[in-house]
Design a protein around this motif. Structure first.
Motif, PDB file in Angstrom:
ATOM      1  N   GLN A 216     -34.902   3.848 -14.025  1.00 42.77           N
ATOM      2  CA  GLN A 216     -33.534   3.355 -13.971  1.00 42.77           C
ATOM      3  C   GLN A 216     -32.641   4.306 -13.176  1.00 42.77           C
ATOM      4  O   GLN A 216     -31.807   3.877 -12.364  1.00 42.77           O
ATOM      5  CB  GLN A 216     -32.983   3.163 -15.384  1.00 42.77           C
ATOM      6  CG  GLN A 216     -31.676   2.388 -15.454  1.00 42.77           C
ATOM      7  CD  GLN A 216     -31.834   0.932 -15.065  1.00 42.77           C
ATOM      8  OE1 GLN A 216     -32.691   0.217 -15.553  1.00 42.77           O
ATOM      9  NE2 GLN A 216     -30.991   0.480 -14.146  1.00 42.77           N
ATOM     10  N   GLN A 217     -32.827   5.618 -13.371  1.00 46.21           N
ATOM     11  CA  GLN A 217     -32.047   6.603 -12.609  1.00 46.21           C
ATOM     12  C   GLN A 217     -32.399   6.563 -11.129  1.00 46.21           C
ATOM     13  O   GLN A 217     -31.523   6.705 -10.263  1.00 46.21           O
ATOM     14  CB  GLN A 217     -32.288   7.999 -13.165  1.00 46.21           C
ATOM     15  CG  GLN A 217     -31.701   8.230 -14.556  1.00 46.21           C
ATOM     16  CD  GLN A 217     -31.981   9.624 -15.068  1.00 46.21           C
ATOM     17  OE1 GLN A 217     -31.975  10.593 -14.315  1.00 46.21           O
ATOM     18  NE2 GLN A 217     -32.266   9.737 -16.357  1.00 46.21           N
ATOM     19  N   MET A 218     -33.685   6.365 -10.823  1.00 48.49           N
ATOM     20  CA  MET A 218     -34.100   6.263  -9.426  1.00 48.49           C
ATOM     21  C   MET A 218     -33.452   5.052  -8.759  1.00 48.49           C
ATOM     22  O   MET A 218     -33.015   5.113  -7.601  1.00 48.49           O
ATOM     23  CB  MET A 218     -35.623   6.184  -9.350  1.00 48.49           C
ATOM     24  CG  MET A 218     -36.318   7.476  -9.793  1.00 48.49           C
ATOM     25  SD  MET A 218     -38.039   7.240 -10.297  1.00 48.49           S
ATOM     26  CE  MET A 218     -38.837   7.016  -8.715  1.00 48.49           C
ATOM     27  N   ILE A 219     -33.387   3.960  -9.489  1.00 49.58           N
ATOM     28  CA  ILE A 219     -32.736   2.753  -8.967  1.00 49.58           C
ATOM     29  C   ILE A 219     -31.259   3.022  -8.676  1.00 49.58           C
ATOM     30  O   ILE A 219     -30.723   2.584  -7.646  1.00 49.58           O
ATOM     31  CB  ILE A 219     -32.899   1.591  -9.963  1.00 49.58           C
ATOM     32  CG1 ILE A 219     -34.360   1.123  -9.997  1.00 49.58           C
ATOM     33  CG2 ILE A 219     -31.974   0.428  -9.617  1.00 49.58           C
ATOM     34  CD1 ILE A 219     -34.675   0.148 -11.114  1.00 49.58           C
ATOM     35  N   GLU A 220     -30.589   3.759  -9.575  1.00 51.57           N
ATOM     36  CA  GLU A 220     -29.178   4.085  -9.359  1.00 51.57           C
ATOM     37  C   GLU A 220     -28.994   4.909  -8.091  1.00 51.57           C
ATOM     38  O   GLU A 220     -28.032   4.716  -7.343  1.00 51.57           O
ATOM     39  CB  GLU A 220     -28.636   4.851 -10.569  1.00 51.57           C
ATOM     40  CG  GLU A 220     -28.499   4.010 -11.836  1.00 51.57           C
ATOM     41  CD  GLU A 220     -27.505   2.878 -11.679  1.00 51.57           C
ATOM     42  OE1 GLU A 220     -26.529   3.038 -10.911  1.00 51.57           O
ATOM     43  OE2 GLU A 220     -27.701   1.818 -12.311  1.00 51.57           O
ATOM     44  N   VAL A 221     -29.921   5.840  -7.828  1.00 46.80           N
ATOM     45  CA  VAL A 221     -29.833   6.642  -6.601  1.00 46.80           C
ATOM     46  C   VAL A 221     -29.996   5.754  -5.375  1.00 46.80           C
ATOM     47  O   VAL A 221     -29.250   5.870  -4.396  1.00 46.80           O
ATOM     48  CB  VAL A 221     -30.898   7.758  -6.606  1.00 46.80           C
ATOM     49  CG1 VAL A 221     -30.897   8.503  -5.262  1.00 46.80           C
ATOM     50  CG2 VAL A 221     -30.639   8.743  -7.742  1.00 46.80           C
ATOM     51  N   VAL A 222     -30.951   4.837  -5.425  1.00 45.48           N
ATOM     52  CA  VAL A 222     -31.197   3.949  -4.290  1.00 45.48           C
ATOM     53  C   VAL A 222     -29.963   3.109  -3.990  1.00 45.48           C
ATOM     54  O   VAL A 222     -29.635   2.859  -2.818  1.00 45.48           O
ATOM     55  CB  VAL A 222     -32.421   3.046  -4.579  1.00 45.48           C
ATOM     56  CG1 VAL A 222     -32.507   1.892  -3.584  1.00 45.48           C
ATOM     57  CG2 VAL A 222     -33.700   3.871  -4.554  1.00 45.48           C
ATOM     58  N   ARG A 223     -29.254   2.690  -5.017  1.00 44.40           N
ATOM     59  CA  ARG A 223     -28.043   1.892  -4.797  1.00 44.40           C
ATOM     60  C   ARG A 223     -26.994   2.642  -3.989  1.00 44.40           C
ATOM     61  O   ARG A 223     -26.146   2.023  -3.337  1.00 44.40           O
ATOM     62  CB  ARG A 223     -27.445   1.475  -6.135  1.00 44.40           C
ATOM     63  CG  ARG A 223     -28.263   0.429  -6.888  1.00 44.40           C
ATOM     64  CD  ARG A 223     -27.698   0.192  -8.277  1.00 44.40           C
ATOM     65  NE  ARG A 223     -28.448  -0.819  -9.027  1.00 44.40           N
ATOM     66  CZ  ARG A 223     -28.272  -1.078 -10.305  1.00 44.40           C
ATOM     67  NH1 ARG A 223     -27.362  -0.394 -11.008  1.00 44.40           N
ATOM     68  NH2 ARG A 223     -28.996  -1.996 -10.911  1.00 44.40           N
ATOM     69  N   GLY A 224     -27.043   3.978  -4.029  1.00 43.62           N
ATOM     70  CA  GLY A 224     -26.064   4.780  -3.308  1.00 43.62           C
ATOM     71  C   GLY A 224     -26.477   5.178  -1.903  1.00 43.62           C
ATOM     72  O   GLY A 224     -25.725   5.873  -1.206  1.00 43.62           O
ATOM     73  N   ILE A 225     -27.670   4.755  -1.461  1.00 40.87           N
ATOM     74  CA  ILE A 225     -28.124   5.095  -0.112  1.00 40.87           C
ATOM     75  C   ILE A 225     -27.254   4.372   0.917  1.00 40.87           C
ATOM     76  O   ILE A 225     -26.995   3.176   0.800  1.00 40.87           O
ATOM     77  CB  ILE A 225     -29.612   4.710   0.073  1.00 40.87           C
ATOM     78  CG1 ILE A 225     -30.499   5.484  -0.907  1.00 40.87           C
ATOM     79  CG2 ILE A 225     -30.057   4.954   1.515  1.00 40.87           C
ATOM     80  CD1 ILE A 225     -30.495   6.977  -0.718  1.00 40.87           C
ATOM     81  N   TYR A 226     -26.812   5.108   1.928  1.00 39.74           N
ATOM     82  CA  TYR A 226     -25.851   4.591   2.907  1.00 39.74           C
ATOM     83  C   TYR A 226     -26.530   3.673   3.924  1.00 39.74           C
ATOM     84  O   TYR A 226     -27.566   4.033   4.502  1.00 39.74           O
ATOM     85  CB  TYR A 226     -25.188   5.755   3.632  1.00 39.74           C
ATOM     86  CG  TYR A 226     -24.186   5.359   4.682  1.00 39.74           C
ATOM     87  CD1 TYR A 226     -22.971   4.769   4.330  1.00 39.74           C
ATOM     88  CD2 TYR A 226     -24.443   5.577   6.035  1.00 39.74           C
ATOM     89  CE1 TYR A 226     -22.044   4.416   5.302  1.00 39.74           C
ATOM     90  CE2 TYR A 226     -23.526   5.225   7.009  1.00 39.74           C
ATOM     91  CZ  TYR A 226     -22.331   4.644   6.634  1.00 39.74           C
ATOM     92  OH  TYR A 226     -21.413   4.292   7.595  1.00 39.74           O
ATOM     93  N   VAL A 227     -25.937   2.496   4.125  1.00 49.21           N
ATOM     94  CA  VAL A 227     -26.384   1.566   5.165  1.00 49.21           C
ATOM     95  C   VAL A 227     -25.204   1.359   6.116  1.00 49.21           C
ATOM     96  O   VAL A 227     -24.199   0.734   5.748  1.00 49.21           O
ATOM     97  CB  VAL A 227     -26.830   0.212   4.581  1.00 49.21           C
ATOM     98  CG1 VAL A 227     -27.437  -0.659   5.687  1.00 49.21           C
ATOM     99  CG2 VAL A 227     -27.839   0.407   3.457  1.00 49.21           C
TER     100      VAL A 227
END
Length: 326
Positions: A216-227
């Motif tokens: 779940q924490q890894m998913i939260e980090v991925v949501r913040g990756i800049y596009v």
């Protein structure tokens, strides 16, 4: 500590955890590192996975190995022609002691749901998964029940033996973020597979290397990756191109654009970057888009392949030249 430094550290942590997951699965799935990485990317992108290949190439074993590497709840559904929707989502049962109906949860109420041979169930039963996959909830007798978070469906199907099967409709295929194919192993890796069989090693014997909270924490980090905006436009240009190809009866939907962007974010994270590049988008384009494309009858007769059409589009669409980093 700046936000950029914090994000870089968190992305580095995600990369290390993903390496642990991939190495753990590789204890049982030999010689398929690229497929395993794409499966992990799918989980980080909160996407459902469809694993399609001929019998005996470890489709179910890959799904089991991935599920047992993450310490969450896992339920398996063996799809058969007589499987009912209530066997998937659950059913209301009358409790004679309490004098009221009680909801008994189906196997879809798990962090990871293994839907084995999904195309062997009737369309009615297959459709029972649609709401769960799209909205992470199910509705039974007018009452909506939330599924546990995170919730993933890892489905398998055999594209060769069509007797007694029901093709997945386009609406359901569109719910799968990625379609993965495993392929035959090399002779060297097949020797290791035979050794595992002789030693009676099973994917269920794998020990978890990450908790569901880690995931779940890894998913939260991925949501913040800049596009970057230029890459967002690049993604839309690719998916729009599928809607103009004469060999295609059906191109990629806006849901496919969202899936490609999210998969590219996860791809960047597992590579240790806090921003998406054009290469991330191109790497994920085929597993995310190809299974959503429907060939015209004429193109099918001429043996066009959706993967080849995606390759043609990627070769034709200009890559953004503006800086894409955060």
């Amino acid at each position: 500590m700046t936000y950029g430094t914090q994000l870089a550290e968190r992305v580095g942590w995600v990369q290390r955890r993903c390496n642990d997951l991939v190495r753990n699965v590789e204890h049982f799935i030999h010689g398929k590192t690229g497929v395993i990485w794409n499966a992990v990317v799918g989980l980080l992108a909160e996407g459902h996975l469809l694993i399609e290949d001929v019998p005996g190439v470890a489709k179910t074993s890959l799904a089991k190995a991935l599920a047992h590497s993450v310490g969450g709840s896992m339920r398996r559904i063996q799809f058969t022609p007589d499987l009912l929707p209530s066997d998937v989502v659950g059913v209301q049962l009358y409790d004679t002691h309490k004098g009221e109906f009680q909801f008994k949860e189906g196997p879809v109420f798990a962090n990871i749901v293994l839907a084995d041979e999904i195309n062997r169930a009737s369309p009615k039963t297959q459709s029972a998964l649609l709401e769960a996959m799209a909205e992470h909830q199910v509705t039974v007798d007018g009452v909506t029940y939330a599924l546990p978070k995170p919730n993933f469906v890892i489905a398998t199907q055999n594209p060769v033996d069509q007797q007694g099967t029901y093709s997945l409709p386009e609406a359901q295929l569109d719910r799968f973020m990625m379609l993965l194919r495993i392929g035959y192993p090399t002779p060297e890796h097949e020797v290791r597979i035979v050794g595992d069989a002789i030693a009676r090693r099973l994917p269920e014997q794998l020990q978890p290397v990450a908790t569901i909270e880690d995931l779940q924490q890894m998913i939260e980090v991925v949501r913040g990756i800049y596009v970057a905006p230029a890459l967002q436009a690049f993604i839309v240009t690719i998916t729009n191109a599928t809607r103009t190809i004469p060999q295609l009866k059906l191109g990629a939907s806006p849901r496919a654009s969202n899936a490609l962007a999210t998969a590219a974010q996860a791809r960047a994270a597992v590579d240790g970057r806090a921003f998406v590049t054009a290469d991330d988008v191109k790497q994920m384009a085929k597993p995310v888009l190809a299974h959503r494309l429907v060939l015209t009858p004429e193109a099918a007769v001429q043996e066009f392949k959706p993967e080849g059409i995606v390759d043609r589009i990627l070769a034709a669409v200009p890559v953004p030249q503006a800086p894409v980093g955060a």
